[in-house]
Design an enzyme around this catalytic site. Structure first.
Site, PDB file in Angstrom:
ATOM      1  N   GLU A   1      -5.317   1.951   2.254  1.00 17.51           N
ATOM      2  CA  GLU A   1      -5.229   0.810   3.171  1.00 17.51           C
ATOM      3  C   GLU A   1      -5.406   1.274   4.602  1.00 17.51           C
ATOM      4  O   GLU A   1      -5.957   0.545   5.439  1.00 17.51           O
ATOM      5  CB  GLU A   1      -3.883   0.106   3.009  1.00 17.51           C
ATOM      6  CG  GLU A   1      -3.793  -1.247   3.728  1.00 17.51           C
ATOM      7  CD  GLU A   1      -3.378  -1.160   5.189  1.00 17.51           C
ATOM      8  OE1 GLU A   1      -3.567  -2.137   5.925  1.00 17.51           O
ATOM      9  OE2 GLU A   1      -2.881  -0.094   5.622  1.00 17.51           O
ATOM     10  N   GLU A   2      -4.954   2.483   4.894  1.00 18.75           N
ATOM     11  CA  GLU A   2      -5.051   3.015   6.259  1.00 18.75           C
ATOM     12  C   GLU A   2      -6.417   3.624   6.547  1.00 18.75           C
ATOM     13  O   GLU A   2      -6.650   4.098   7.654  1.00 18.75           O
ATOM     14  CB  GLU A   2      -3.948   4.060   6.492  1.00 18.75           C
ATOM     15  CG  GLU A   2      -2.530   3.544   6.328  1.00 18.75           C
ATOM     16  CD  GLU A   2      -2.087   2.605   7.443  1.00 18.75           C
ATOM     17  OE1 GLU A   2      -2.909   2.322   8.326  1.00 18.75           O
ATOM     18  OE2 GLU A   2      -0.935   2.140   7.402  1.00 18.75           O
TER      19      GLU A   2
ATOM     20  N   ASP B   1       5.688   1.644   7.420  1.00 16.91           N
ATOM     21  CA  ASP B   1       4.287   1.294   7.141  1.00 16.91           C
ATOM     22  C   ASP B   1       3.757   2.151   6.010  1.00 16.91           C
ATOM     23  O   ASP B   1       3.154   3.187   6.246  1.00 16.91           O
ATOM     24  CB  ASP B   1       3.466   1.461   8.419  1.00 16.91           C
ATOM     25  CG  ASP B   1       2.042   1.003   8.266  1.00 16.91           C
ATOM     26  OD1 ASP B   1       1.749   0.303   7.291  1.00 16.91           O
ATOM     27  OD2 ASP B   1       1.209   1.367   9.117  1.00 16.91           O
TER      28      ASP B   1
ATOM     29  N   GLU C   1       3.754  -5.575   4.201  1.00 10.24           N
ATOM     30  CA  GLU C   1       3.698  -4.989   5.547  1.00 10.24           C
ATOM     31  C   GLU C   1       4.954  -5.413   6.293  1.00 10.24           C
ATOM     32  O   GLU C   1       5.512  -6.479   6.017  1.00 10.24           O
ATOM     33  CB  GLU C   1       2.458  -5.464   6.317  1.00 10.24           C
ATOM     34  CG  GLU C   1       1.121  -4.998   5.748  1.00 10.24           C
ATOM     35  CD  GLU C   1       0.817  -3.535   6.019  1.00 10.24           C
ATOM     36  OE1 GLU C   1       1.660  -2.846   6.627  1.00 10.24           O
ATOM     37  OE2 GLU C   1      -0.268  -3.079   5.605  1.00 10.24           O
TER      38      GLU C   1
ATOM     39  N   HIS D   1       2.722   3.816  12.648  1.00 11.35           N
ATOM     40  CA  HIS D   1       1.884   4.942  13.090  1.00 11.35           C
ATOM     41  C   HIS D   1       2.536   5.784  14.185  1.00 11.35           C
ATOM     42  O   HIS D   1       1.878   6.647  14.753  1.00 11.35           O
ATOM     43  CB  HIS D   1       0.502   4.464  13.583  1.00 11.35           C
ATOM     44  CG  HIS D   1      -0.256   3.661  12.571  1.00 11.35           C
ATOM     45  ND1 HIS D   1      -1.574   3.292  12.736  1.00 11.35           N
ATOM     46  CD2 HIS D   1       0.092   3.156  11.359  1.00 11.35           C
ATOM     47  CE1 HIS D   1      -1.988   2.587  11.698  1.00 11.35           C
ATOM     48  NE2 HIS D   1      -0.977   2.496  10.846  1.00 11.35           N
TER      49      HIS D   1
ATOM     50  N   HIS E   1       0.846  -1.194   0.000  1.00 11.45           N
ATOM     51  CA  HIS E   1       0.000   0.000   0.000  1.00 11.45           C
ATOM     52  C   HIS E   1       0.876   1.236   0.000  1.00 11.45           C
ATOM     53  O   HIS E   1       1.963   1.255   0.594  1.00 11.45           O
ATOM     54  CB  HIS E   1      -1.027   0.010   1.137  1.00 11.45           C
ATOM     55  CG  HIS E   1      -0.493   0.125   2.528  1.00 11.45           C
ATOM     56  ND1 HIS E   1      -0.287   1.343   3.147  1.00 11.45           N
ATOM     57  CD2 HIS E   1      -0.137  -0.809   3.430  1.00 11.45           C
ATOM     58  CE1 HIS E   1       0.155   1.137   4.379  1.00 11.45           C
ATOM     59  NE2 HIS E   1       0.272  -0.163   4.578  1.00 11.45           N
TER      60      HIS E   1
ATOM     61  N   ASP F   1      -0.417   4.437   0.653  1.00 10.93           N
ATOM     62  CA  ASP F   1      -0.868   5.496   1.556  1.00 10.93           C
ATOM     63  C   ASP F   1      -0.248   5.304   2.933  1.00 10.93           C
ATOM     64  O   ASP F   1       0.260   4.232   3.272  1.00 10.93           O
ATOM     65  CB  ASP F   1      -2.394   5.516   1.663  1.00 10.93           C
ATOM     66  CG  ASP F   1      -2.954   4.257   2.293  1.00 10.93           C
ATOM     67  OD1 ASP F   1      -2.462   3.157   1.967  1.00 10.93           O
ATOM     68  OD2 ASP F   1      -3.883   4.363   3.127  1.00 10.93           O
TER      69      ASP F   1
END
Lengths: 354, 55
Positions: free
Chosen positions: A120-121, A89, A144, A323, A65, A67
């Site tokens: 995805e987030e 991430d 991931e 995050h 991903h 984003d």
């Protein structure tokens, strides 16, 4: 700076919070076109690149991903470590996919698709849903951070539940519980239900984990309202709808419940061609492989059951940094992940997923 | 083919078409064994399943 590292640093320098991925997608598509891919932006806004014959009978899908969660972390490289939002991430994984596919010739009969999915987030998982409907790969790796020597076999499921209860205001000298107390009682009942569910579970992956994400009260002078948001991380045996059905009787009859952001857990097999290939590739690079089960969710939850093919998640970096404001990725680990993926791509099985 | 469990020493029957990376259970002690080489046949303890937070 090697070209592979340059790709990652450039992409991390291109901010791409969910819903604002356009410039990063354009950059990656251009890069893939310059490195032997047939690449395009699909209808969902995903970056998609294909290496190998378009009509190859077998497909390895490398689904990352592009984003990130919000938050600006100044991009810098210090002592071989890249700092920046999305470094772990999961642009490290996505760029490892692209660099590996660019630098390896797919085995005969195979094409390799690299997809940088959008959102995805976000609860929508828009990019993965579009990829899920368009392709039917024989093997899939989700991008991931697992660590360069580890293979992620599964992710827990997820559910968010909003609870709202409104009652007429009463003097606080009265014996009846306030709406705040009733909301707290609902949360306590959920904890008791979860404890009963988890009796005998041998590991966290098999437990249901409730989290109280928010509790607030307000009043308009005539009525008072309590609102809770409860999150659940779910084991494979519990579907989100099972949880809603189980906890609904725990709420006051006049409370309203709203379930959303649902995802069923997914746990892949470990005796298949993909896992065998990953184990061999990690060992070929001098690593000692490990398996990991994740408490979060990923696009594996979106595509795993629909495709039913061998699937794992893989990528460099420590997911504990996901995050966080300290997100960073050691570049030697990124290089190691590229070597592992190149080995896998060059040694895909003769007869598909087998 | 036969091999020896690296954990308990039990004899394990290995299928002729075994593949590198295949995971075989030991019927005696229950551990999982990974085929890390075919010629000659070599087994090692299969990776353990760890747990982690995040994505």
């Amino acid at each position: 700076m090697t070209p592979d590292r340059g790709l990652l640093v450039d992409l991390v320098r291109c901010p791409s919070p969910s819903g604002e991925e356009g410039p990063a997608v354009a950059y990656l598509v251009d890069w893939m076109r310059e490195h032997g891919f047939a690449a395009h932006v699909d209808e969902a806004g995903n970056a998609v690149g294909v290496r190998g014959p378009a009509d190859a009978p077998h497909t390895l899908m490398l689904l990352g991903h592009i984003d990130t969660v919000p938050g600006v972390i100044p991009v810098r490289v210090a002592d071989g470590v890249l700092y920046g939002r999305g470094s772990v991430d999961a642009k490290g994984s996505l760029c490892a996919f692209a660099a590996a596919a660019a630098g390896a010739s797919p085995s005969d009969g195979w094409r390799v698709i690299v997809a940088g999915a959008v959102e995805e987030e976000a609860p929508t998982s828009k990019g993965a849903h579009a990829i899920r409907e368009r392709y039917r790969p024989d093997l899939c790796i989700i991008g991931e951070p697992s660590g360069a020597d580890r293979i992620t076999l599964g992710y827990k499921g997820h559910l968010l539940l909003d609870y709202t209860l409104t009652r007429p205001l009463a003097h606080t000298s009265r014996p009846e519980p306030s709406v705040a107390a009733r909301g707290a009682a609902f949360w306590s009942a959920i904890l008791d239900w979860a404890a009963a569910q988890n009796a005998g579970a041998g590991r966290s992956f098999d437990e249901v984990a409730p989290h109280l994400r928010a509790i607030n009260t307000d009043s308009d002078g005539l009525r008072e309202t309590v609102r809770l948001t409860v999150g659940f991380r779910l084991p494979p045996r519990l579907a989100p709808e099972d949880v809603v059905a189980a906890v609904t009787p725990l709420a006051e009859p006049d409370a309203t419940l709203h379930a959303y952001s649902t995802a069923r857990a997914y746990l892949g097999e470990k005796n298949n061609a993909l896992v065998r290939g990953m184990l061999a590739a990690i060992r070929a690079g001098g690593g000692r492989p490990g398996f990991v089960l994740k408490g979060g969710t990923s696009d594996m939850n979106v595509v795993g059951a629909a495709w039913g093919c061998p699937i794992v998640a893989y990528g460099p970096g420590d997911s504990a940094l996901d995050h966080t404001p300290d997100e960073h990725l050691p570049l030697d680990e990124y290089d190691a992940a590229i070597r592992t993926l190149r080995h896998l791509i060059a040694h895909l099985p003769d007869r598909g997923a087998g | 083919m036969q091999a020896e469990c690296v954990e308990c020493g039990a004899v394990i029957e290995v299928p002729e078409d075994v593949m590198q990376g295949e995971i075989l259970p030991c019927a005696d002690c229950g551990v999982e064994l990974e085929v890390i080489a075919l010629e000659p046949l070599a087994l090692d303890l299969a990776p353990l399943e760890m747990e982690d937070w995040g994505e």
